[in-house]
Design an enzyme around this catalytic site. Structure first.
Site, PDB file in Angstrom:
ATOM      1  N   GLU A 166     -48.502 -56.845 -35.714  1.00  0.00           N
ATOM      2  CA  GLU A 166     -47.680 -57.836 -36.427  1.00  0.00           C
ATOM      3  C   GLU A 166     -48.513 -59.109 -36.562  1.00  0.00           C
ATOM      4  O   GLU A 166     -48.478 -59.971 -35.699  1.00  0.00           O
ATOM      5  CB  GLU A 166     -46.394 -58.119 -35.646  1.00  0.00           C
ATOM      6  CG  GLU A 166     -45.539 -56.899 -35.413  1.00  0.00           C
ATOM      7  CD  GLU A 166     -44.383 -57.157 -34.461  1.00  0.00           C
ATOM      8  OE1 GLU A 166     -44.034 -58.339 -34.242  1.00  0.00           O
ATOM      9  OE2 GLU A 166     -43.838 -56.180 -33.914  1.00  0.00           O
ATOM     10  N   ASP A 405     -39.235 -48.149 -30.065  1.00  0.00           N
ATOM     11  CA  ASP A 405     -39.898 -49.444 -29.934  1.00  0.00           C
ATOM     12  C   ASP A 405     -41.009 -49.387 -28.893  1.00  0.00           C
ATOM     13  O   ASP A 405     -41.013 -48.558 -27.988  1.00  0.00           O
ATOM     14  CB  ASP A 405     -38.859 -50.495 -29.535  1.00  0.00           C
ATOM     15  CG  ASP A 405     -39.226 -51.897 -30.006  1.00  0.00           C
ATOM     16  OD1 ASP A 405     -40.362 -52.104 -30.466  1.00  0.00           O
ATOM     17  OD2 ASP A 405     -38.349 -52.777 -29.915  1.00  0.00           O
ATOM     18  N   GLU A 454     -41.990 -50.912 -38.633  1.00  0.00           N
ATOM     19  CA  GLU A 454     -42.202 -52.358 -38.528  1.00  0.00           C
ATOM     20  C   GLU A 454     -43.680 -52.634 -38.834  1.00  0.00           C
ATOM     21  O   GLU A 454     -44.093 -52.524 -39.975  1.00  0.00           O
ATOM     22  CB  GLU A 454     -41.787 -52.863 -37.151  1.00  0.00           C
ATOM     23  CG  GLU A 454     -41.685 -54.386 -37.106  1.00  0.00           C
ATOM     24  CD  GLU A 454     -41.334 -54.913 -35.726  1.00  0.00           C
ATOM     25  OE1 GLU A 454     -40.855 -56.050 -35.652  1.00  0.00           O
ATOM     26  OE2 GLU A 454     -41.565 -54.211 -34.737  1.00  0.00           O
ATOM     27  N   GLU A 460     -37.684 -61.537 -37.084  1.00  0.00           N
ATOM     28  CA  GLU A 460     -37.391 -61.759 -35.670  1.00  0.00           C
ATOM     29  C   GLU A 460     -38.287 -62.833 -35.060  1.00  0.00           C
ATOM     30  O   GLU A 460     -37.912 -63.477 -34.076  1.00  0.00           O
ATOM     31  CB  GLU A 460     -37.524 -60.461 -34.878  1.00  0.00           C
ATOM     32  CG  GLU A 460     -38.939 -59.913 -34.791  1.00  0.00           C
ATOM     33  CD  GLU A 460     -39.005 -58.613 -33.999  1.00  0.00           C
ATOM     34  OE1 GLU A 460     -37.969 -57.932 -33.860  1.00  0.00           O
ATOM     35  OE2 GLU A 460     -40.095 -58.276 -33.513  1.00  0.00           O
TER      36      GLU A 460
END
Length: 652
Positions: A166, A405, A454, A460
Site C-alpha cells: 500500500e 487479511d 486491496e 482506511e
C-alpha cells in the site's frame, strides 16, 4: 510477377533474420513494434510510432541445473501469428466482451524452452515457457529494463518485501532511484515520448516481482526468496511473521510450465492506462464450470466507521444488535452484503468460534431473511493452518464469502496460498476479497469468485494519516487499477477540504468533496465495492445513498473520456441500457467538456451529482439535478478543488 517478388523478399528477410538472430513483430495497428535480439543473451526493445520507449531490455532465467534461459541462446525456430478473438468476462470489471487482438512472436530455443512476445495495440508482453519435465530450482530471473534519458517514474517504493504493498507514488527521475530503492508492482514510467505501465499477470506457483533501481535509467527485477521458515513475531503475533530461514533460490519448479507474463502498457495517451485490459487478457482463463452463483455487489462495511451507530436504543459495538442494524440498512437500500470485520471471532486466532456478544449464525439467518449476504473477515495465518475445515464451517453457517487479511508476502508459498484459497472457496461457492494483499495478477480471471484485492493505499488510511489526497485518488486509477480490481473502500460522507481535515481513528473523514467520493463508484473498479460510512450517517444523507446505490459494480462497456495521471479523470461506463459517468480532479478546480456521442440516437434523462457552489469551503456541499440530453448536448463537468462530478443517464 508481383507475387514472386513478394515471396523472394520474404525469403531474403528470413535469411537475414536467421543470420542475425534478430526478429521483429508489430501490433495489429502497426504503432507498436518489438525487436528481439539473440546473441550471447536475449535482449529486446519496444517502440511506439518509431520512437524507442524501452531499450536494451534483457530477459533470462537461471536454474539450479540444466539449461539457463537466455544464456548463449540458440534459436531452433520462430513463428509469428496474428490473433483476433473475443474474451467473455465472467465478472466484467471493465466490459463484458473484451477484444483480444495481438501479433505473437514465438521463439523456440535449444534446451527445451521458448519465449513468447505479444504486441498489442496498447502494449507488449513476454513470457518464458519451460518445455522440459525436470524438477529444479529457479535461482533468479533476469528482467532488466532500460528507458531513454530523461525518463521518470511514479515509484511505489517499498521498505521491505514483507509488505501490504500500500504505497504512495514517488515522482522520481530514474537517476534518483538508487540501488537500495525498490518498488512493488504496478509501476509507471514516463519517457519523453510515452508512458509505460509495468506489471505482471498469470502469476502462479512463482514469487511476485519487485523492481530495483541502479542510479541510472536501468532497473532490474528482484524476487523474495523461497521461504523455509516463518515464525510468529516475538512468538505471539496473530498476524505478523518473521521470516527466519530462506533458500538460495526463489522457486521450486517441476518443468513443463509457463512462467508469468511480464506486461507493459505503452501509450502516449494517459487514458489508455485506464482502458487497457492487458492484465486480464493475458491471465489464465476461467477454471470454473459453474459461475452462476457469483454475485458482485456493494457491501456495508463496519471497520472504517468503527461501528459508530447512533440514534438507537442499544449500545453500539461488536454485538448482534449493531450488526442487525447494518443488515437493516443494507436491506433498505438494496446493498447486497454486510462484512463482519475484525472482532466477530472469539479471538483473532480462534476463528472457528465467535465473539460471545455476537450470534453470527443468527446474523447470517437474519441477513438471509432480509436478502443480505454476510462476508466474514479472517486473518490469513490461522486460516492457512486449518483452511478446509474453517471454510467448510463458514459455509455450513451460510456465509457468502470471506475477506482474508494480513498476507503481507508474495513469495512462492504465499502466491500458491492465494490460489488454494480461491480454488477451495470456489468449490464451496464462497466469494473472496484479498485484503492486506499484493496487487491483482490474473487470479481473478481464473477464479472469478475472487472479486477484489486491496494492495492500495485506500480510504482506511484517513484514520491515521494525511496521505489520501485528491492527487493520490486521481493517480491510482492510472497505476494500481491497471492491474485489476481495487478495494479502495469509498463512500465517506464526512468530507473536508485539506485545510479542514483532521486525523481521527474513530471518526474518520476524507479529503476532497462529497461529489469526489461519489464519483469513485464509477471511476474505481471493484466488483465487491464497499460503502465505508456508518449506516446512521448514511440515513442522514439518504439522497447521496440513493444515487450511489444506483451505480453497478460491474460493467458492459467502458469509455475513458478524459485522463491525466495525478490530475483528473472522467470515465463513462455502460450497464444494461444505462450509462454512468464519473469525474474526479486533484486540488485544481476544473471544467471538462463531456462528449455524449457514445449515447447513440434518442433522448435521455441525465441525473447529475456535482459539487455545490460552496464546495470549495464546505466540501460536503453538492448539487443534484435532472436534465434532458442527447448525443449532441454540450455538457460541462464543473469540479471544485478536490471535486467530482457524476451522472446516471437513462433513455426516455
Amino acid at each position: 510477377m508481383k507475387k514472386r517478388v513478394l515471396i523472394l523478399c520474404g525469403l531474403l528477410l528470413c535469411a537475414y533474420q536467421a543470420s542475425s538472430q534478430t526478429y521483429e513483430v508489430k501490433s495489429p495497428n502497426g504503432r507498436i513494434q518489438i525487436k528481439v535480439n539473440n546473441s550471447n543473451k536475449i535482449s529486446w526493445s519496444a517502440s511506439l510510432n518509431g520512437n524507442l520507449i524501452i531499450e536494451n531490455a534483457e530477459a533470462g532465467m537461471d536454474f539450479s541445473s540444466k539449461t539457463n534461459f537466455g544464456l548463449n541462446p540458440k534459436v531452433k525456430k520462430q513463428t509469428v501469428k496474428s490473433v483476433s478473438q473475443n474474451i467473455h468476462a465472467v465478472v466484467p470489471i471493465k466490459e463484458s466482451e473484451i477484444k483480444d487482438e495481438y501479433t505473437e512472436l514465438s521463439i523456440t530455443y535449444q534446451g527445451n524452452y521458448k519465449l513468447n512476445f505479444r504486441a498489442y495495440n496498447d502494449g507488449v508482453a513476454y513470457q518464458f515457457v519451460d518445455e522440459a519435465k525436470e524438477k529444479r530450482n529457479v535461482i533468479s530471473e533476469k528482467v532488466s529494463l532500460s528507458f531513454p534519458n530523461g525518463s521518470r517514474s511514479l515509484f511505489p517504493q517499498e521498505e521491505s518485501m514483507y509488505s501490504h504493498n500500500e504505497r504512495l507514488y514517488l515522482d522520481k527521475s530514474l537517476n534518483e532511484i538508487a540501488s537500495k530503492d525498490f518498488c512493488s508492482l504496478p509501476v509507471l514510467f514516463t519517457t519523453p515520448k510515452a508512458k509505460v505501465l509495468f506489471t505482471e499477470t498469470a502469476l502462479h506457483d512463482y514469487p511476485g516481482l519487485f523492481l530495483k533501481g541502479n542510479g541510472n535509467t536501468t532497473l532490474n527485477a528482484i524476487f523474495p526468496k523461497y521461504v523455509l521458515e516463518a515464525v510468529d513475531k516475538d512468538g505471539k503475533s496473530d498476524r505478523v511473521q518473521t521470516i527466519t530461514k530462506e533458500a538460495d533460490y526463489i522457486a521450486k519448479t517441476s518443468g513443463n510450465r509457463a512462467f508469468p507474463w511480464r506486461v507493459f502498457i505503452i501509450s502516449d495517451d494517459d487514458r489508455t492506462l485506464v482502458s487497457s485490459n492487458l492484465s486480464y487478457q493475458l491471465a489464465a482463463p476461467n477454471a470454473l464450470k459453474n459461475t452462476d452463483w457469483i454475485k458482485p455487489g456493494k457491501v456495508a462495511w463496519d471497520w472504517y466507521n468503527d461501528n459508530n451507530i447512533y440514534g438507537v436504543d442499544f449500545k453500539a459495538g461488536l454485538n448482534t444488535e449493531t450488526y442487525k442494524y447494518f443488515i437493516d440498512f443494507a436491506a433498505a437500500n438494496k446493498v447486497e452484503y454486510v462484512i463482519l470485520d475484525e472482532g466477530w471471532t472469539k479471538s483473532t486466532t480462534n476463528i472457528l468460534d465467535f465473539n460471545p456478544a455476537m450470534d453470527v449464525k443468527e446474523l447470517i439467518r437474519y441477513g438471509k431473511e432480509k436478502g443480505v449476504g454476510i462476508i466474514l473477515w479472517v486473518l490469513w495465518k490461522p486460516l492457512d493452518q486449518n483452511l478446509l475445515h474453517i471454510l467448510e464451517t463458514y459455509k455450513s453457517w451460510g456465509a457468502k464469502g470471506i475477506k482474508i487479511d494480513y498476507m503481507q508476502r508474495n513469495d512462492q508459498y504465499m502466491v500458491n496460498s492465494y490460489e488454494q484459497i480461491a480454488r477451495e472457496c470456489a468449490k464451496l461457492e464462497l466469494l473472496v476479497d484479498f485484503h492486506g494483499a499484493f496487487k491483482p495478477a490474473g487470479l481473478h480471471r481464473m477464479y472469478p469468485n475472487v472479486l477484489n484485492y486491496e494492495g492500495v493505499r485506500g480510504n482506511e488510511n484517513n484514520k491515521w494519516s494525511t496521505d489520501i489526497t485528491p492527487e493520490h485518488t486521481v493517480t491510482i486509477p492510472f497505476i494500481r487499477m491497471a492491474a485489476g480490481p481495487m478495494d479502495f473502500t469509498p463512500g465517506s460522507m464526512i468530507n473536508k477540504q485539506p485545510k479542514n481535515f483532521a486525523i481521527s481513528f474513530n471518526n474518520p473523514m476524507t479529503m476532497g468533496t462529497r461529489a469526489h467520493q461519489v464519483a469513485m463508484y464509477v471511476v474505481y473498479e471493484a466488483p465487491l465495492q464497499m460503502m465505508c460510512e456508518s449506516p446512521s450517517t448514511y440515513y442522514k444523507e439518504q439522497e447521496t445513498v440513493d444515487f450511489i446505490t444506483q451505480i453497478p459494480t460491474v460493467w458492459d462497456k467502458t469509455v475513458v473520456l478524459h485522463g491525466s495521471v495525478g490530475n483528473y479523470i472522467v470515465v463513462a461506463r455502460k450497464k444494461g441500457d444505462k450509462w454512468f459517468i464519473g469525474g474526479m480532479t486533484d486540488a485544481d478546480a476544473r471544467e471538462l467538456s463531456i462528449d455524449l456521442s457514445f449515447l447513440g440516437e434518442g433522448n435521455f434523462s441525465m441525473e447529475v451529482f456535482s459539487d455545490g457552489i460552496n464546495a470549495e469551503a464546505f466540501a460536503q456541499d453538492y448539487k443534484k439535478e435532472i436534465v434532458e440530453v442527447n448525443k449532441n448536448t454540450e455538457v460541462t463537468a464543473k469540479m471544485a478543488s478536490g471535486g467530482g462530478w457524476s451522472a446516471i443517464i437513462t433513455k426516455k
